[in-house]
Motif scaffolding. Sequence first.
Motif, PDB file in Angstrom:
ATOM      1  N   PRO A 211      45.763  48.621  20.494  1.00  0.00           N
ATOM      2  CA  PRO A 211      46.345  48.055  21.714  1.00  0.00           C
ATOM      3  C   PRO A 211      47.027  46.718  21.430  1.00  0.00           C
ATOM      4  CG  PRO A 211      44.052  48.713  22.062  1.00  0.00           C
ATOM      5  CD  PRO A 211      44.300  48.753  20.591  1.00  0.00           C
ATOM      6  N   ARG A 212      48.040  46.427  22.210  1.00  0.00           N
ATOM      7  CA  ARG A 212      48.703  45.122  22.145  1.00  0.00           C
ATOM      8  C   ARG A 212      47.866  44.103  22.924  1.00  0.00           C
ATOM      9  NH1 ARG A 212      54.076  42.827  22.751  1.00  0.00           N
ATOM     10  NH2 ARG A 212      53.738  40.655  23.334  1.00  0.00           N
ATOM     11  N   MET A 213      47.460  43.055  22.243  1.00  0.00           N
ATOM     12  CA  MET A 213      46.712  41.987  22.912  1.00  0.00           C
ATOM     13  C   MET A 213      47.676  41.137  23.741  1.00  0.00           C
ATOM     14  SD  MET A 213      43.850  40.435  23.537  1.00  0.00           S
ATOM     15  CE  MET A 213      42.683  41.004  22.294  1.00  0.00           C
ATOM     16  N   THR A 214      47.312  40.878  24.998  1.00  0.00           N
ATOM     17  CA  THR A 214      48.121  40.045  25.889  1.00  0.00           C
ATOM     18  C   THR A 214      47.198  39.057  26.600  1.00  0.00           C
ATOM     19  OG1 THR A 214      47.909  41.387  27.900  1.00  0.00           O
ATOM     20  CG2 THR A 214      49.571  42.081  26.287  1.00  0.00           C
ATOM     21  N   CYS A 215      47.755  38.314  27.526  1.00  0.00           N
ATOM     22  CA  CYS A 215      46.940  37.383  28.298  1.00  0.00           C
ATOM     23  C   CYS A 215      45.920  38.113  29.163  1.00  0.00           C
ATOM     24  CB  CYS A 215      47.826  36.492  29.169  1.00  0.00           C
ATOM     25  SG  CYS A 215      48.862  37.405  30.347  1.00  0.00           S
ATOM     26  N   ALA A 221      41.645  46.413  33.898  1.00  0.00           N
ATOM     27  CA  ALA A 221      41.384  47.285  35.042  1.00  0.00           C
ATOM     28  C   ALA A 221      42.231  46.824  36.214  1.00  0.00           C
ATOM     29  CB  ALA A 221      39.904  47.250  35.411  1.00  0.00           C
ATOM     30  N   VAL A 222      42.963  47.755  36.814  1.00  0.00           N
ATOM     31  CA  VAL A 222      43.795  47.454  37.979  1.00  0.00           C
ATOM     32  C   VAL A 222      43.016  47.871  39.224  1.00  0.00           C
ATOM     33  CG1 VAL A 222      46.027  47.777  39.103  1.00  0.00           C
ATOM     34  CG2 VAL A 222      45.864  47.885  36.605  1.00  0.00           C
ATOM     35  N   LYS A 223      42.421  46.872  39.864  1.00  0.00           N
ATOM     36  CA  LYS A 223      41.650  47.085  41.095  1.00  0.00           C
ATOM     37  C   LYS A 223      42.009  45.992  42.087  1.00  0.00           C
ATOM     38  CE  LYS A 223      37.492  48.905  38.770  1.00  0.00           C
ATOM     39  NZ  LYS A 223      36.037  48.690  38.555  1.00  0.00           N
ATOM     40  N   ALA A 224      41.971  46.329  43.357  1.00  0.00           N
ATOM     41  CA  ALA A 224      42.232  45.329  44.388  1.00  0.00           C
ATOM     42  C   ALA A 224      41.050  44.386  44.489  1.00  0.00           C
ATOM     43  CB  ALA A 224      42.480  46.009  45.733  1.00  0.00           C
ATOM     44  N   THR A 225      41.362  43.079  44.586  1.00  0.00           N
ATOM     45  CA  THR A 225      40.324  42.068  44.710  1.00  0.00           C
ATOM     46  C   THR A 225      40.816  40.963  45.638  1.00  0.00           C
ATOM     47  OG1 THR A 225      39.034  40.396  43.513  1.00  0.00           O
ATOM     48  CG2 THR A 225      41.160  40.984  42.589  1.00  0.00           C
ATOM     49  N   SER A 226      39.885  40.290  46.285  1.00  0.00           N
ATOM     50  CA  SER A 226      40.258  39.226  47.221  1.00  0.00           C
ATOM     51  C   SER A 226      40.755  37.982  46.504  1.00  0.00           C
ATOM     52  CB  SER A 226      39.059  38.875  48.113  1.00  0.00           C
ATOM     53  OG  SER A 226      37.966  38.446  47.306  1.00  0.00           O
ATOM     54  N   ALA A 228      42.873  37.848  43.770  1.00  0.00           N
ATOM     55  CA  ALA A 228      43.824  38.437  42.823  1.00  0.00           C
ATOM     56  C   ALA A 228      44.629  37.371  42.090  1.00  0.00           C
ATOM     57  CB  ALA A 228      44.769  39.377  43.554  1.00  0.00           C
ATOM     58  N   THR A 229      44.768  37.538  40.786  1.00  0.00           N
ATOM     59  CA  THR A 229      45.626  36.671  39.970  1.00  0.00           C
ATOM     60  C   THR A 229      46.982  37.320  39.701  1.00  0.00           C
ATOM     61  OG1 THR A 229      44.641  37.590  37.954  1.00  0.00           O
ATOM     62  CG2 THR A 229      43.646  35.580  38.854  1.00  0.00           C
ATOM     63  N   ASP A 230      47.183  38.507  40.263  1.00  0.00           N
ATOM     64  CA  ASP A 230      48.427  39.245  40.099  1.00  0.00           C
ATOM     65  C   ASP A 230      48.546  40.181  41.295  1.00  0.00           C
ATOM     66  OD1 ASP A 230      50.252  41.484  39.144  1.00  0.00           O
ATOM     67  OD2 ASP A 230      50.332  40.181  37.391  1.00  0.00           O
ATOM     68  N   LEU A 231      49.791  40.410  41.751  1.00  0.00           N
ATOM     69  CA  LEU A 231      49.988  41.308  42.885  1.00  0.00           C
ATOM     70  C   LEU A 231      49.491  42.725  42.599  1.00  0.00           C
ATOM     71  CD1 LEU A 231      53.486  40.401  44.396  1.00  0.00           C
ATOM     72  CD2 LEU A 231      51.219  40.047  45.402  1.00  0.00           C
ATOM     73  N   GLY A 302      47.888  31.260  34.311  1.00  0.00           N
ATOM     74  CA  GLY A 302      46.522  31.587  34.703  1.00  0.00           C
ATOM     75  C   GLY A 302      45.540  31.210  33.620  1.00  0.00           C
ATOM     76  N   ILE A 303      44.385  31.872  33.635  1.00  0.00           N
ATOM     77  CA  ILE A 303      43.336  31.648  32.646  1.00  0.00           C
ATOM     78  C   ILE A 303      43.262  32.887  31.761  1.00  0.00           C
ATOM     79  CG2 ILE A 303      40.896  31.163  32.265  1.00  0.00           C
ATOM     80  CD1 ILE A 303      42.421  28.885  33.588  1.00  0.00           C
ATOM     81  N   HIS A 304      43.386  32.677  30.449  1.00  0.00           N
ATOM     82  CA  HIS A 304      43.389  33.788  29.506  1.00  0.00           C
ATOM     83  C   HIS A 304      42.071  34.541  29.577  1.00  0.00           C
ATOM     84  CE1 HIS A 304      43.960  36.075  25.798  1.00  0.00           C
ATOM     85  NE2 HIS A 304      45.220  35.664  25.786  1.00  0.00           N
ATOM     86  N   SER A 305      42.148  35.873  29.603  1.00  0.00           N
ATOM     87  CA  SER A 305      40.946  36.688  29.785  1.00  0.00           C
ATOM     88  C   SER A 305      40.001  36.623  28.587  1.00  0.00           C
ATOM     89  CB  SER A 305      41.342  38.157  30.025  1.00  0.00           C
ATOM     90  OG  SER A 305      42.007  38.681  28.886  1.00  0.00           O
ATOM     91  N   VAL A 306      40.528  36.263  27.415  1.00  0.00           N
ATOM     92  CA  VAL A 306      39.690  36.212  26.214  1.00  0.00           C
ATOM     93  C   VAL A 306      39.290  34.780  25.883  1.00  0.00           C
ATOM     94  CG1 VAL A 306      39.556  36.725  23.748  1.00  0.00           C
ATOM     95  CG2 VAL A 306      40.728  38.314  25.297  1.00  0.00           C
TER      96      VAL A 306
END
Length: 424
Positions: A211-215, A221-226, A228-231, A302-306
């Motif tokens: 996999p390509r490592m990204t931010c 996981a694409v899930k709706a959250t209250s 959200a850091t992305d649309l 934003g804040i990097h996930s790793v």
Amino acid sequence: MLRNCYRFNLTNVLRCIPVADTYSFSSQNYGRLYSSSGNIERRRMSTNIIIDTTSETIVLEEGDMKIQCPFIWLRDNCRCHSCYQETAGQKITLLKKLDIDVYPLNVGMHDDQSINVEWSDAHTSKYPLKLLKDVKFPASINPLDGLHLRYWGSEMTRDKIPTFSFHDVMSDESWLYSWLESLHTHGICILNGLGDHAGNLTRLADWVTHPRMTCHGSDFAVKATSEATDLAYTGYPLELHTDLSYYSYGPGVQLLHCIQDSVNGGLSEFADGFKVAYDLKRDDPETFEILSTVPVANVYEGIHSVSKTKYLLRAWKPIIRMSNSDHVENVVFAYSQQDTCMSVEVKDVKKVYKAMKTFLDSLYSRNNLISLKLQPGEAIIVNNTRVLHGRTAFEAGGPIQRHLQGLFLDWDEIYSRMRGMSGK
């Protein structure tokens, strides 16, 4: 007759000494020769060589086949242990020490499978005939020679999208190659049979390359959250876009595995950006000129996930990028992530907005847009440099939560895997 050249059978060893436009040869019944000063009868030979000092090439002739190998290219591609490190697959020879005016002194056949060349720089090289027969000038700059792109519009209904079995692709390299070939050709594929295990997409990526490592990490996981850091992590509609447009070198392929779908909404939408770009180039050259020359800034922070550190990504790129051969090479468009800064004068701002809206309207036209409902266990895979994707709004707080698992791959790694399987 050819001037400044001589020809001899590859089973022979020949020494030549240039004198003006003529040559004196020392050969001992090595076969009949052609010279620049007259016609000499030649016996039938299966493979012949011409050394042409005018074009500075060695020419191989075998039947209807004719291959030209420049002197400097041959010397540069010597594969002896002094010039080439075989286990590393890299040249040892230093360019600064390479004599670009090098020429052959002796040429001879070795074991019917290769030729020996003694060079003017006192080096001797051995070249397998197979290597020389594979030479093409100019070489194809296509990533995989012989594969071509097929553009599509709304006629690409769900039943026409190339579809493959996860099990087949994971268990047989011929299916893996076919899947990747279709992805290259069409820019969109469906993979079914992944089930509801979120790790299956990573298994697939590891089977291709990695996999390509990204931010967002190596997968997401694409899930709706209250919060959200992305649309993408909301139930809002997403206009057609390419992902990670804020990277200078964006990922080549996006894979989205449907783990669970929402009851209401969430229809996936796709359009072939290359087709639309070519349509605009033909029908609306003014809009195309703006889209292909004006850099647009895309930004994401934003804040990097790793690393858990703060980041701010920004990249300036035209929406349509053309190659040196005037072909559409890349489409990058993500209106929701465009920065406030622009690269044009005040008087041209509205023109840029108009061009972007024309582009988007073309993507959404009934001739170009395709829509489908992803089913649990399916994955949609798109060329992120060509195919734009979006979705309709969905009920974020419903009884069934929409869950897509995603990751990215790079085309360099995909093409490398395909070459490894095909031997190209």
